[in-house]
Design a protein around this motif. Sequence first.
Motif, PDB file in Angstrom:
ATOM      1  N   PRO A  50       0.810  -1.232   0.000  1.00  0.00           N
ATOM      2  CA  PRO A  50       0.000   0.000   0.000  1.00  0.00           C
ATOM      3  C   PRO A  50       0.836   1.272   0.000  1.00  0.00           C
ATOM      4  O   PRO A  50       0.379   2.321  -0.446  1.00  0.00           O
ATOM      5  CB  PRO A  50      -0.817  -0.117   1.299  1.00  0.00           C
ATOM      6  CG  PRO A  50      -0.794  -1.570   1.655  1.00  0.00           C
ATOM      7  CD  PRO A  50       0.525  -2.087   1.158  1.00  0.00           C
ATOM      8  N   GLN A  51       2.069   1.173   0.499  1.00  0.00           N
ATOM      9  CA  GLN A  51       2.911   2.358   0.629  1.00  0.00           C
ATOM     10  C   GLN A  51       4.369   1.963   0.455  1.00  0.00           C
ATOM     11  O   GLN A  51       4.764   0.840   0.793  1.00  0.00           O
ATOM     12  CB  GLN A  51       2.699   2.980   2.024  1.00  0.00           C
ATOM     13  CG  GLN A  51       3.570   4.177   2.339  1.00  0.00           C
ATOM     14  CD  GLN A  51       3.565   4.502   3.822  1.00  0.00           C
ATOM     15  OE1 GLN A  51       4.192   3.816   4.617  1.00  0.00           O
ATOM     16  NE2 GLN A  51       2.835   5.551   4.187  1.00  0.00           N
ATOM     17  N   ASP A  52       5.151   2.870  -0.091  1.00  0.00           N
ATOM     18  CA  ASP A  52       6.597   2.669  -0.126  1.00  0.00           C
ATOM     19  C   ASP A  52       7.157   3.237   1.174  1.00  0.00           C
ATOM     20  O   ASP A  52       7.277   4.451   1.336  1.00  0.00           O
ATOM     21  CB  ASP A  52       7.219   3.380  -1.325  1.00  0.00           C
ATOM     22  CG  ASP A  52       8.721   3.110  -1.433  1.00  0.00           C
ATOM     23  OD1 ASP A  52       9.279   2.497  -0.506  1.00  0.00           O
ATOM     24  OD2 ASP A  52       9.322   3.512  -2.447  1.00  0.00           O
ATOM     25  N   PRO A  53       7.494   2.378   2.129  1.00  0.00           N
ATOM     26  CA  PRO A  53       7.885   2.876   3.456  1.00  0.00           C
ATOM     27  C   PRO A  53       9.217   3.605   3.478  1.00  0.00           C
ATOM     28  O   PRO A  53       9.574   4.190   4.501  1.00  0.00           O
ATOM     29  CB  PRO A  53       7.945   1.595   4.297  1.00  0.00           C
ATOM     30  CG  PRO A  53       8.218   0.518   3.316  1.00  0.00           C
ATOM     31  CD  PRO A  53       7.546   0.921   2.052  1.00  0.00           C
ATOM     32  N   GLY A  86       5.454   6.852  11.048  1.00  0.00           N
ATOM     33  CA  GLY A  86       4.297   6.955  10.179  1.00  0.00           C
ATOM     34  C   GLY A  86       4.303   5.988   9.013  1.00  0.00           C
ATOM     35  O   GLY A  86       3.505   6.131   8.079  1.00  0.00           O
ATOM     36  N   ARG A  87       5.186   4.993   9.049  1.00  0.00           N
ATOM     37  CA  ARG A  87       5.254   4.020   7.962  1.00  0.00           C
ATOM     38  C   ARG A  87       4.216   2.908   8.169  1.00  0.00           C
ATOM     39  O   ARG A  87       4.007   2.457   9.297  1.00  0.00           O
ATOM     40  CB  ARG A  87       6.650   3.417   7.854  1.00  0.00           C
ATOM     41  CG  ARG A  87       7.735   4.437   7.577  1.00  0.00           C
ATOM     42  CD  ARG A  87       9.098   3.790   7.439  1.00  0.00           C
ATOM     43  NE  ARG A  87       9.507   3.098   8.667  1.00  0.00           N
ATOM     44  CZ  ARG A  87      10.694   2.531   8.837  1.00  0.00           C
ATOM     45  NH1 ARG A  87      11.579   2.567   7.851  1.00  0.00           N
ATOM     46  NH2 ARG A  87      10.995   1.939   9.973  1.00  0.00           N
ATOM     47  N   ASP A  88       3.609   2.470   7.083  1.00  0.00           N
ATOM     48  CA  ASP A  88       2.617   1.407   7.132  1.00  0.00           C
ATOM     49  C   ASP A  88       3.302   0.091   7.504  1.00  0.00           C
ATOM     50  O   ASP A  88       4.248  -0.340   6.837  1.00  0.00           O
ATOM     51  CB  ASP A  88       1.934   1.289   5.773  1.00  0.00           C
ATOM     52  CG  ASP A  88       0.929   0.150   5.732  1.00  0.00           C
ATOM     53  OD1 ASP A  88       0.195  -0.025   6.716  1.00  0.00           O
ATOM     54  OD2 ASP A  88       0.888  -0.567   4.708  1.00  0.00           O
ATOM     55  N   ILE A  89       2.804  -0.571   8.567  1.00  0.00           N
ATOM     56  CA  ILE A  89       3.428  -1.798   9.046  1.00  0.00           C
ATOM     57  C   ILE A  89       3.352  -2.907   8.001  1.00  0.00           C
ATOM     58  O   ILE A  89       4.322  -3.644   7.787  1.00  0.00           O
ATOM     59  CB  ILE A  89       2.772  -2.261  10.361  1.00  0.00           C
ATOM     60  CG1 ILE A  89       3.031  -1.232  11.477  1.00  0.00           C
ATOM     61  CG2 ILE A  89       3.294  -3.630  10.786  1.00  0.00           C
ATOM     62  CD1 ILE A  89       4.472  -1.089  11.859  1.00  0.00           C
ATOM     63  N   LEU A  90       2.211  -3.038   7.333  1.00  0.00           N
ATOM     64  CA  LEU A  90       2.067  -4.074   6.310  1.00  0.00           C
ATOM     65  C   LEU A  90       3.098  -3.879   5.200  1.00  0.00           C
ATOM     66  O   LEU A  90       3.714  -4.845   4.727  1.00  0.00           O
ATOM     67  CB  LEU A  90       0.656  -4.053   5.731  1.00  0.00           C
ATOM     68  CG  LEU A  90       0.374  -5.042   4.586  1.00  0.00           C
ATOM     69  CD1 LEU A  90       0.623  -6.475   5.045  1.00  0.00           C
ATOM     70  CD2 LEU A  90      -1.055  -4.871   4.071  1.00  0.00           C
TER      71      LEU A  90
END
Length: 309
Positions: A50-53, A86-90
């Motif tokens: 979902p996001q590039d952490p 604030g990074r998405d854990i998944l």
Amino acid sequence: MEKAVETTRLERFLDSDIWHSFKSNPVAIVSLIVTLIMVLSSAFAPLLAPQDPFDLANIDIMDSSLPPSWMAEGDPRFLFGTDDQGRDILSTIMYGAQISLIVGFASVVFSMVVGISLGLISGYAGGRVDAFIMRVADIQLSFPAILIALLIDGVARGIFEAHLHEQISIYVLIFAIGISGWVQYARTVRGSTLVEKNKEYVQAARVIGIRPITILHRHILPNVMGPVMVIATIHLAIAVITEATLSFLGVGVPPTTPSLGTLIRIGNEYLFSGEWWITIFPGAALLILVLAVNLLGDWLRDAMNPKLR
């Protein structure tokens, strides 16, 4: 003609004992599915996450420390919540598993190349060469693999400057884990080589003047690969665990390219503050991956054991 050959090979595989054993073993099927899901999701993390952490443009510090989406203060955008940055854990799990699997696969391949080569030479040559290689293997077995990996990493840190070590840290980690795992391959291949080299087809190859390197490569090696593949499957889980342990201790990959072990270490600092999801979910992902690979290795070991057929 090629299609006919491929069809024949496929038919032989579908009629083999291994395929029938796999179809009748629900644990092996589930383990393979779970392993494939985790491998593919990590391999295609840039497309599926979902996001590039690691892209600062996609990270908002205001989203830090959000709980999983099903909790009261959760955000639907972050299924497993976010970390302190604030990074998405998944997303971090998918990218972190990519590093862990790359190190795991590469170190297993390195161990296989070294172990199989030394095992073939030891078993075929015999004499002092065999005695020397086996004594080196016995000495290495007296040291835990994690201690050998720590020693190699420490030597690398002493030789290379800090910024250069960070650039080559993954390669150092692959070498450290790989060199600590060659012994099992060498001992297994040596034992099989001792049996194979006295068989008639090897004796015939010697009589007609085929070089020893050709005999090892074409005749003996294909007949000793069965046990090696079983060891490699189980060793992959051990390599991933070793990498996670080293990264948890802070001597693995740098924090800028975190693996699952690094994510667990970072989340452990916030565990007692109530932000349990930062470390629990990466830890669960590591547990599921290692368990699935181990169960798959256990099935493969039983399926390739003629005494259990």
